[in-house]
Design an enzyme around this catalytic site. Structure first.
Site, PDB file in Angstrom:
ATOM      1  N   GLY A   1      -7.651 -15.977  -0.635  1.00 26.31           N
ATOM      2  CA  GLY A   1      -8.423 -14.781  -0.281  1.00 26.31           C
ATOM      3  C   GLY A   1      -9.920 -15.055  -0.276  1.00 26.31           C
ATOM      4  O   GLY A   1     -10.638 -14.615   0.622  1.00 26.31           O
TER       5      GLY A   1
ATOM      6  N   VAL B   1      -3.020 -11.653   1.492  1.00 26.26           N
ATOM      7  CA  VAL B   1      -2.460 -12.930   1.048  1.00 26.26           C
ATOM      8  C   VAL B   1      -1.067 -12.612   0.540  1.00 26.26           C
ATOM      9  O   VAL B   1      -0.898 -11.679  -0.257  1.00 26.26           O
ATOM     10  CB  VAL B   1      -3.314 -13.552  -0.084  1.00 26.26           C
TER      11      VAL B   1
ATOM     12  N   GLU C   1     -10.694  -5.083   8.829  1.00 27.85           N
ATOM     13  CA  GLU C   1      -9.581  -4.131   8.853  1.00 27.85           C
ATOM     14  C   GLU C   1      -8.546  -4.471   7.783  1.00 27.85           C
ATOM     15  O   GLU C   1      -8.109  -3.599   7.043  1.00 27.85           O
ATOM     16  CB  GLU C   1      -8.933  -4.117  10.241  1.00 27.85           C
TER      17      GLU C   1
ATOM     18  N   GLY D   1      -4.001 -15.871  -5.957  1.00 31.99           N
ATOM     19  CA  GLY D   1      -4.535 -16.548  -7.129  1.00 31.99           C
ATOM     20  C   GLY D   1      -4.837 -18.030  -6.931  1.00 31.99           C
ATOM     21  O   GLY D   1      -5.267 -18.691  -7.872  1.00 31.99           O
TER      22      GLY D   1
ATOM     23  N   TYR E   1     -13.951  -7.878  -4.907  1.00 34.17           N
ATOM     24  CA  TYR E   1     -15.145  -7.531  -4.139  1.00 34.17           C
ATOM     25  C   TYR E   1     -16.384  -7.423  -5.029  1.00 34.17           C
ATOM     26  O   TYR E   1     -17.493  -7.743  -4.606  1.00 34.17           O
ATOM     27  CB  TYR E   1     -14.929  -6.240  -3.360  1.00 34.17           C
TER      28      TYR E   1
ATOM     29  N   GLU F   1       0.810  -1.218   0.000  1.00 34.82           N
ATOM     30  CA  GLU F   1       0.000   0.000   0.000  1.00 34.82           C
ATOM     31  C   GLU F   1       0.845   1.270   0.000  1.00 34.82           C
ATOM     32  O   GLU F   1       0.334   2.366   0.181  1.00 34.82           O
ATOM     33  CB  GLU F   1      -0.971  -0.020   1.186  1.00 34.82           C
TER      34      GLU F   1
ATOM     35  N   GLY G   1      -6.993 -19.040  -4.465  1.00 34.23           N
ATOM     36  CA  GLY G   1      -8.279 -19.124  -3.777  1.00 34.23           C
ATOM     37  C   GLY G   1      -8.231 -18.855  -2.288  1.00 34.23           C
ATOM     38  O   GLY G   1      -9.255 -18.920  -1.607  1.00 34.23           O
TER      39      GLY G   1
ATOM     40  N   ASN H   1      -6.429  -0.029  -6.044  1.00 37.10           N
ATOM     41  CA  ASN H   1      -6.207  -1.465  -5.895  1.00 37.10           C
ATOM     42  C   ASN H   1      -7.233  -2.230  -6.741  1.00 37.10           C
ATOM     43  O   ASN H   1      -8.179  -2.829  -6.234  1.00 37.10           O
ATOM     44  CB  ASN H   1      -6.276  -1.868  -4.423  1.00 37.10           C
TER      45      ASN H   1
END
Length: 152
Positions: free
Chosen positions: A99, A89, A85, A95, A133, A29, A97, A126
């Site tokens: 997450g 991964v 919060e 990639g 999502y 980030e 699975g 992001n």
């Protein structure tokens, strides 16, 4: 390559590894200097006499390679909600699975605890997370501005 994946509740002994992942997330980030939490404080906050956060750990072949940390938020409009919060991964295991498995476990926790829903934030740049999502049909609300004050 076949991986043995386990999703479980995080334990006190996971804290050093979770902090490593927090630092990895901060690098991703572009804000590594902002991680200033003391490891002892982190551990006490999750596993002390009055925990304020909980987490699920994602193990790959016996090593924690992902986690999702949450706490309970109260909305005067909606009641108790699970606040995600962090979900991280490690880059090496994205990639596969992991997450999705963590996110699904959070949704189950939300239902098990009879919370009215789950909320979280995602950085507007992001794109992989945003697309992830959207697969869940999440509402992405750009109408709110984040605010914070540092007191120390």
């Amino acid at each position: 390559m076949e991986h043995e994946i386990t999703i479980r509740r995080a334990e006190r002994s996971d804290c050093p590894r979770l902090m490593e992942l927090v630092h990895e997330l901060a690098l991703f980030e572009k804000a590594p200097e902002q991680v200033v939490v003391d490891p002892a404080h982190f551990e006490e906050s999750g596993f002390g006499s009055n925990p304020v956060w909980w987490a699920f750990a994602g193990e790959v072949n016996g090593k924690v390679e992902a986690f999702a940390l949450y706490y309970i938020r109260y909305s005067t409009w909606k009641g108790q909600r699970l606040y995600l919060e962090d979900l991280i991964v490690t880059e090496e295991f994205r990639g596969i699975g992991l997450g999705k498995m963590l996110f699904d476990r959070l949704l189950q926790e939300t239902r098990d605890k009879s919370f009215s829903g789950m909320v979280w934030q995602v950085l507007d740049w992001n794109e992989p997370a945003i697309q992830f999502y959207k697969k869940y049909k999440a509402d992405l609300d750009a109408g709110w501005i984040n605010c914070s004050i540092e007191t120390s």
